[in-house]
Write an enzyme that holds these catalytic residues in place. Structure first.
Site, PDB file in Angstrom:
ATOM      1  N   ASP A   8      -2.409  -0.062   5.730  1.00 34.68           N
ATOM      2  CA  ASP A   8      -2.811   0.546   7.003  1.00 34.68           C
ATOM      3  C   ASP A   8      -4.301   0.806   7.152  1.00 34.68           C
ATOM      4  O   ASP A   8      -4.781   0.997   8.259  1.00 34.68           O
ATOM      5  CB  ASP A   8      -2.101   1.901   7.178  1.00 34.68           C
ATOM      6  CG  ASP A   8      -2.618   2.939   6.191  1.00 34.68           C
ATOM      7  OD1 ASP A   8      -2.642   2.633   4.985  1.00 34.68           O
ATOM      8  OD2 ASP A   8      -3.021   4.036   6.630  1.00 34.68           O
ATOM      9  N   ASP A  38      -0.117   5.234   0.755  1.00 35.59           N
ATOM     10  CA  ASP A  38      -0.314   6.249   1.802  1.00 35.59           C
ATOM     11  C   ASP A  38      -0.518   5.590   3.169  1.00 35.59           C
ATOM     12  O   ASP A  38      -1.360   4.716   3.323  1.00 35.59           O
ATOM     13  CB  ASP A  38      -1.534   7.121   1.473  1.00 35.59           C
ATOM     14  CG  ASP A  38      -1.323   7.923   0.203  1.00 35.59           C
ATOM     15  OD1 ASP A  38      -1.675   7.418  -0.884  1.00 35.59           O
ATOM     16  OD2 ASP A  38      -0.786   9.036   0.293  1.00 35.59           O
ATOM     17  N   ASP A  80       0.855  -1.176   0.000  1.00 35.70           N
ATOM     18  CA  ASP A  80       0.000   0.000   0.000  1.00 35.70           C
ATOM     19  C   ASP A  80       0.906   1.247   0.000  1.00 35.70           C
ATOM     20  O   ASP A  80       2.100   1.159   0.357  1.00 35.70           O
ATOM     21  CB  ASP A  80      -0.857  -0.088   1.275  1.00 35.70           C
ATOM     22  CG  ASP A  80      -1.666   1.144   1.547  1.00 35.70           C
ATOM     23  OD1 ASP A  80      -2.242   1.686   0.606  1.00 35.70           O
ATOM     24  OD2 ASP A  80      -1.730   1.556   2.725  1.00 35.70           O
TER      25      ASP A  80
HETATM   26  O1  LIG Z   1      -4.466   2.839  -0.623  1.00 33.68           O
HETATM   27  P1  LIG Z   1      -3.561   3.971  -0.272  1.00 33.68           P
HETATM   28  O2  LIG Z   1      -2.313   4.034  -1.085  1.00 33.68           O
HETATM   29  O3  LIG Z   1      -3.290   4.046   1.205  1.00 33.68           O
HETATM   30  O4  LIG Z   1      -4.405   5.281  -0.643  1.00 33.68           O
HETATM   31  C1  LIG Z   1      -5.538   5.641   0.166  1.00 33.68           C
HETATM   32  C2  LIG Z   1      -5.835   7.095  -0.065  1.00 33.68           C
HETATM   33  O5  LIG Z   1      -4.596   7.778   0.174  1.00 33.68           O
HETATM   34  C3  LIG Z   1      -4.599   9.183  -0.027  1.00 33.68           C
HETATM   35  O6  LIG Z   1      -5.322   9.786   1.024  1.00 33.68           O
HETATM   36  C4  LIG Z   1      -4.740   9.548   2.301  1.00 33.68           C
HETATM   37  O7  LIG Z   1      -3.413  10.128   2.308  1.00 33.68           O
HETATM   38  C5  LIG Z   1      -3.390  11.574   2.208  1.00 33.68           C
HETATM   39  C6  LIG Z   1      -1.923  11.990   2.167  1.00 33.68           C
HETATM   40  O8  LIG Z   1      -1.243  11.540   3.292  1.00 33.68           O
HETATM   41  C7  LIG Z   1      -4.119  12.151   3.418  1.00 33.68           C
HETATM   42  O9  LIG Z   1      -4.103  13.571   3.358  1.00 33.68           O
HETATM   43  C8  LIG Z   1      -5.555  11.633   3.454  1.00 33.68           C
HETATM   44  O10 LIG Z   1      -6.192  12.063   4.652  1.00 33.68           O
HETATM   45  C9  LIG Z   1      -5.568  10.093   3.425  1.00 33.68           C
HETATM   46  O11 LIG Z   1      -6.906   9.619   3.310  1.00 33.68           O
HETATM   47  C10 LIG Z   1      -5.109   9.522  -1.393  1.00 33.68           C
HETATM   48  O12 LIG Z   1      -5.262  10.910  -1.493  1.00 33.68           O
HETATM   49  C11 LIG Z   1      -6.423   8.825  -1.725  1.00 33.68           C
HETATM   50  O13 LIG Z   1      -6.736   9.041  -3.082  1.00 33.68           O
HETATM   51  C12 LIG Z   1      -6.255   7.327  -1.507  1.00 33.68           C
HETATM   52  O14 LIG Z   1      -7.488   6.659  -1.758  1.00 33.68           O
END
Ligand SMILES: O=P(O)(O)OC[C@H]1O[C@H](O[C@H]2O[C@H](CO)[C@@H](O)[C@H](O)[C@H]2O)[C@H](O)[C@@H](O)[C@@H]1O
Length: 257
Positions: A200, A25, A23
């Site tokens: 996560d 983020d 993953d």
């Molecule tokens: O599946 P992932 O790679 O974990 O992506 C999930 C989402 O991640 C991002 O949003 C998240 O991270 C941002 C930056 O740290 C944060 O600001 C936000 O609150 C989190 O939800 C991304 O922007 C999404 O498109 C993804 O779905």
């Protein structure tokens, strides 16, 4: 079955026979106030590239971001990837593109942008076929964004809500990260390897279920209590340390981290 964080242990060091799914983020990258505020540590692309070589290419990024978004973060590194929570898929030359966004989504995006004006810090993330409504930098907006997403959903047949960390998304209902991992595991270079997935967030649970069912290793990043993951790492820095710990020589399943 849900394992308690208290019973989860650190995963073993990466081994050469793994098919590794990561993953982005909150796992590889520290969370930031907004999607475009993340930073990629300078050493991380090289660490991932070295690990991918070591695994004969069996390393994929599995994210809620689009594949274009993933590529932009890690450029010039371009790894096999599943984007938009498994909707999009790229492995070698094979690509399953994201569906075309329905016409109604453009209007909903504009309405969301207007709503965001009332809550400084809210981010409306345009992901093509999906729309993310983020309140990490605007906690009071959480209820209004949920209400907006729920009200918009009936205008998007075939869509569903995806709840995540300080975000709610409108996304096509098809597919999830687990299905994407299952698809990749059926083809080289992932086939006949031990699947390992680290993530996560709630969207990662479908991936944990698939690797658990295959006898693989599921790694929760952070301290979320309810999860099917069997192993845990404290935070993205620990994930990066774990991946970097493979070192320059061959490694084997069961080696100490
Ligand atoms: O599946 P992932 O790679 O974990 O992506 C999930 C989402 O991640 C991002 O949003 C998240 O991270 C941002 C930056 O740290 C944060 O600001 C936000 O609150 C989190 O939800 C991304 O922007 C999404 O498109 C993804 O779905």
């Amino acid at each position: 079955m849900s394992a308690s964080i208290r019973t989860r242990v650190r995963p073993p060091a990466p081994a050469d026979d793994w098919a590794l799914f990561l993953d982005v983020d909150g796992c590889l990258l520290d969370l930031a106030a907004a999607p475009d505020a993340v930073t990629v540590p300078a050493a991380l692309p090289a660490t991932l590239a070295a690990l991918a070589r070591r695994l004969q290419g069996a390393l994929a990024l599995v994210s809620g971001r689009s594949i274009a978004g993933i590529d932009a973060l890690f450029a010039p590194l371009r790894l096999p990837a599943a984007g938009l929570h498994g909707l999009e898929l790229r492995s070698g030359e094979r690509l399953r593109p994201a569906p075309v966004a329905p016409a109604a989504l453009a209007g909903i995006r504009e309405e969301a942008a207007l709503l965001a004006l009332r809550y400084p810090g809210v981010v409306v993330e345009d992901k093509g076929a999906a729309l993310g409504l983020h309140w990490r930098a605007a906690p009071p907006a959480r209820i209004a964004l949920h209400a907006f997403a729920e009200a918009a959903l009936p205008r998007l047949p075939g869509y569903r809500l995806q709840h995540g960390d300080h975000v709610v998304e409108l996304r096509p209902a098809d597919g999830d990260k687990g299905a994407a991992i299952r698809t990749l595991l059926q083809q080289p270079p992932f086939r006949d390897r031990l699947p390992v997935f680290a993530g996560d967030d709630l969207t990662d649970e479908s991936g944990f279920a698939v690797v658990n069912a295959c006898g693989g290793l599921s790694v929760l990043v952070g301290a979320r209590e309810r999860s099917a993951a069997h192993y845990a790492l404290r935070n993205p820095a620990a994930v990066r340390g774990w991946l970097g710990a493979a070192g320059p020589g061959p490694v084997h399943a069961g080696d100490a981290p």
